[in-house]
Motif scaffolding. Structure first.
Motif, PDB file in Angstrom:
ATOM      1  N   SER A 206       0.937  -1.049   0.011  1.00  0.00           N
ATOM      2  CA  SER A 206      -0.082   0.167  -0.128  1.00  0.00           C
ATOM      3  C   SER A 206       0.982   1.219  -0.122  1.00  0.00           C
ATOM      4  O   SER A 206       1.669   1.559   0.791  1.00  0.00           O
ATOM      5  CB  SER A 206      -1.249   0.100   1.258  1.00  0.00           C
ATOM      6  N   SER A 208       1.160   5.071  -0.924  1.00  0.00           N
ATOM      7  CA  SER A 208       0.045   6.357  -0.485  1.00  0.00           C
ATOM      8  C   SER A 208       0.504   7.599  -0.889  1.00  0.00           C
ATOM      9  O   SER A 208       2.277   7.928  -1.151  1.00  0.00           O
ATOM     10  CB  SER A 208      -0.738   6.812   0.428  1.00  0.00           C
ATOM     11  N   ASP A 236      -1.987   3.297  -4.341  1.00  0.00           N
ATOM     12  CA  ASP A 236      -3.029   2.952  -3.705  1.00  0.00           C
ATOM     13  C   ASP A 236      -3.722   3.350  -3.093  1.00  0.00           C
ATOM     14  O   ASP A 236      -5.229   3.842  -3.045  1.00  0.00           O
ATOM     15  CB  ASP A 236      -2.596   1.805  -2.718  1.00  0.00           C
ATOM     16  N   ARG A 237      -3.219   4.322  -2.788  1.00  0.00           N
ATOM     17  CA  ARG A 237      -3.709   5.479  -1.839  1.00  0.00           C
ATOM     18  C   ARG A 237      -3.921   6.792  -2.121  1.00  0.00           C
ATOM     19  O   ARG A 237      -2.562   6.664  -2.621  1.00  0.00           O
ATOM     20  CB  ARG A 237      -3.939   5.599  -0.167  1.00  0.00           C
ATOM     21  N   TYR A 284     -10.133   5.526  -8.934  1.00  0.00           N
ATOM     22  CA  TYR A 284     -10.288   5.973  -7.202  1.00  0.00           C
ATOM     23  C   TYR A 284     -11.417   6.034  -6.624  1.00  0.00           C
ATOM     24  O   TYR A 284     -12.242   6.703  -6.739  1.00  0.00           O
ATOM     25  CB  TYR A 284      -9.302   7.279  -7.071  1.00  0.00           C
ATOM     26  N   HIS A 291      -9.258  11.726   1.158  1.00  0.00           N
ATOM     27  CA  HIS A 291      -9.277  10.097   0.530  1.00  0.00           C
ATOM     28  C   HIS A 291      -9.652   9.357  -0.517  1.00  0.00           C
ATOM     29  O   HIS A 291     -10.906   9.068  -0.020  1.00  0.00           O
ATOM     30  CB  HIS A 291      -8.777   8.997   2.176  1.00  0.00           C
ATOM     31  N   SER A 293      -9.007   5.760  -3.078  1.00  0.00           N
ATOM     32  CA  SER A 293      -8.160   4.896  -2.870  1.00  0.00           C
ATOM     33  C   SER A 293      -8.760   3.367  -4.165  1.00  0.00           C
ATOM     34  O   SER A 293      -9.895   4.046  -4.260  1.00  0.00           O
ATOM     35  CB  SER A 293      -8.337   4.271  -1.320  1.00  0.00           C
ATOM     36  N   ASP A 297      -6.837  -2.157  -2.063  1.00  0.00           N
ATOM     37  CA  ASP A 297      -6.824  -1.518  -0.866  1.00  0.00           C
ATOM     38  C   ASP A 297      -7.501  -1.369   0.053  1.00  0.00           C
ATOM     39  O   ASP A 297      -9.311  -1.836   0.191  1.00  0.00           O
ATOM     40  CB  ASP A 297      -6.467   0.057  -1.009  1.00  0.00           C
TER      41      ASP A 297
END
Length: 455
Positions: A206, A208, A236-237, A284, A291, A293, A297
């Motif tokens: 993961s 970010s 991933d984020r 996403y 946020h 993701s 994730d």
């Protein structure tokens, strides 16, 4: 996009709700360190073998000052500070180990800052091995750290990976050279690309990227360019934070540009809306607030199955009710009490070296605090909450419903006297919706500036 009248209406100062009550509203005069320890041990004993504990370790050093940052940090190029600080953190950990009735089960570790990658890889190994040698590690553990793309090396990534870290977040902010100059964060795309690909090759599952909207000189064209560059690396984020302009906080460095260089509330909201549209067009999903993701994730999965949580580290997938903050300025949470460490690094080290917990202040939550905390957590994590009328006084309930009526008229929520659900248009105004529940805001008569604008 919300129209200009709504932006003007809701662009007010408000908390980000990493806790409730928020730090400025802690009842510090009634806080008692012994009661804090008692409540900590009580929650630890009830939850350690189930959800375990989370650790946030604050590593405050940075080699240069970023003028957008409001975190507690110490600017230095002297790396001799690393060893005494790490030893102090391990001594603080030992003080807590002496309080706990059994070996703690660690579910989560997050290294924040400051700049954790300021510290040499071997120094970080000393820290993590020192933490883990007297603890159990949960099979579902999640270890993460914040990496500066300019100084995170392959050795940093490999060392922490070998110690169980699988998540890393890289602070990108913005790729526009004019914006980077204004915030004193010169960071080429090539540096971010290199560390992202290194992390992925080593095995991090993961990754970010942290972006910020509302920075000085930002325009739609520049935020689009930043996002398109980000998408080529497919993190991933993505954290898409609203810039918190709080220049009144001592030592935060937010005086490197003029107020006129900042986007207006309407312009700032346009930056967010454009960013969100691009993210969603590229698969996403929006998670809570700030946020995004990809569906594989764990953050996405936590929102889908209703286990998303929020604490002083932000959104998390773990459900630990004990969050222990180690290091200068760190905040701990025993679910029924909060405690913050001394902010000054030298004073923190001195206190710990004298075998004393370095607590500066705290708050003991009462029954109403805990109830409202749950309401706000449900809204900010799950976009829905419910209550019984008996949970409120008649006056409190009437005031709440009056406030919610306003959000309903603007089509941000649907509600009745027993609960509410946030509608898609309301997701960008979650902070404002949570504020309707915050009884401490209603009791504040101070003219002192406490929070950044919600938009």
């Amino acid at each position: 996009m919300a129209d200009s009248s709504l932006i003007k209406k809701y662009d007010v100062a408000g908390p980000r709700y990493t806790s409730y009550p928020t730090v400025p509203h802690w009842q510090t005069d009634t806080f008692d360190a012994q009661q804090w320890q008692s409540r900590l041990v009580e929650t630890f004993s009830a939850t350690n073998n189930d959800s375990g504990i989370s650790l946030y370790i604050h590593l405050p050093y940075c080699e240069s000052l970023c003028t957008f940052c409001a975190c507690h940090k110490r600017i230095t190029k002297n790396h001799a500070v690393e060893e005494p600080y790490i030893q102090a953190v391990l001594k603080e950990w030992a003080l807590y180990l002496a309080i706990f009735p059994e070996k703690p089960q660690i579910t989560e570790i997050h290294l924040g800052g400051g700049t954790p990658s300021f510290f040499a890889p071997e120094t970080l190994r000393t820290l993590i091995e020192g933490i883990l040698k007297d603890a159990k590690v949960s099979p579902e553990h999640e270890f993460s750290f914040e990496g500066h793309p300019n100084n995170t090396s392959a050795e940093h990534l490999q060392t922490l990976y070998d110690l169980g870290f699988r998540r890393v977040s890289f602070g990108v902010q913005d790729y526009d050279p004019k914006v980077q100059l204004a915030i004193h964060r010169i960071q080429p795309f090539e540096n971010v690309k290199k560390v992202t690909e290194l992390a992925r090759a080593i095995g991090y599952t993961s990754i970010s990227h942290d972006l910020v909207f509302g920075l000085p000189f930002q325009q739609l064209s520049s935020i689009e360019d930043t996002i398109q560059k980000t998408l080529t690396l497919k993190p991933d984020r993505i954290a898409f934070y609203s810039y918190a302009h709080v220049p009144w906080i001592k030592g935060n460095g937010q005086r490197g540009f003029d107020e006129s260089n900042l986007p207006s509330g309407e312009e700032k909201r346009a930056l967010y809306e454009r960013g969100r549209a691009i993210f969603e067009a590229n698969n996403y999903a929006e998670i809570g607030m700030d946020h995004f993701s990809l569906p594989h994730d764990s953050l996405y999965k936590a929102q889908e199955n209703g286990t998303l949580h929020r604490n002083f580290m932000g959104y998390t997938t773990t459900q630990s009710k004990v969050l222990l903050g180690l290091g200068a300025s760190s905040i701990s949470d025993s679910w029924t009490a909060f405690a913050q460490n001394i902010k000054d690094v030298e004073s923190y080290i001195e206190k710990v070296n004298n075998s004393q917990l370095p607590i500066l202040k705290g708050h003991l939550l009462n029954k109403k605090d805990l109830f409202i905390r749950k309401q706000i957590l449900d809204i900010i994590c799950n976009l829905v909450t419910s209550w019984k009328i008996s949970d409120w006084t008649a006056e409190e309930h009437e005031m709440l419903l009056e406030k919610l009526e306003d959000f309903a008229e603007d089509e941000f929520i649907i509600f009745n006297e027993f609960g509410l659900k946030v509608l898609p248009a309301g997701k960008a105004f979650i902070r404002n919706i949570c504020m309707a529940f915050d009884i401490h805001l209603d009791q504040t008569n101070s003219t002192q500036k406490l929070f950044s604008k919600t938009i």
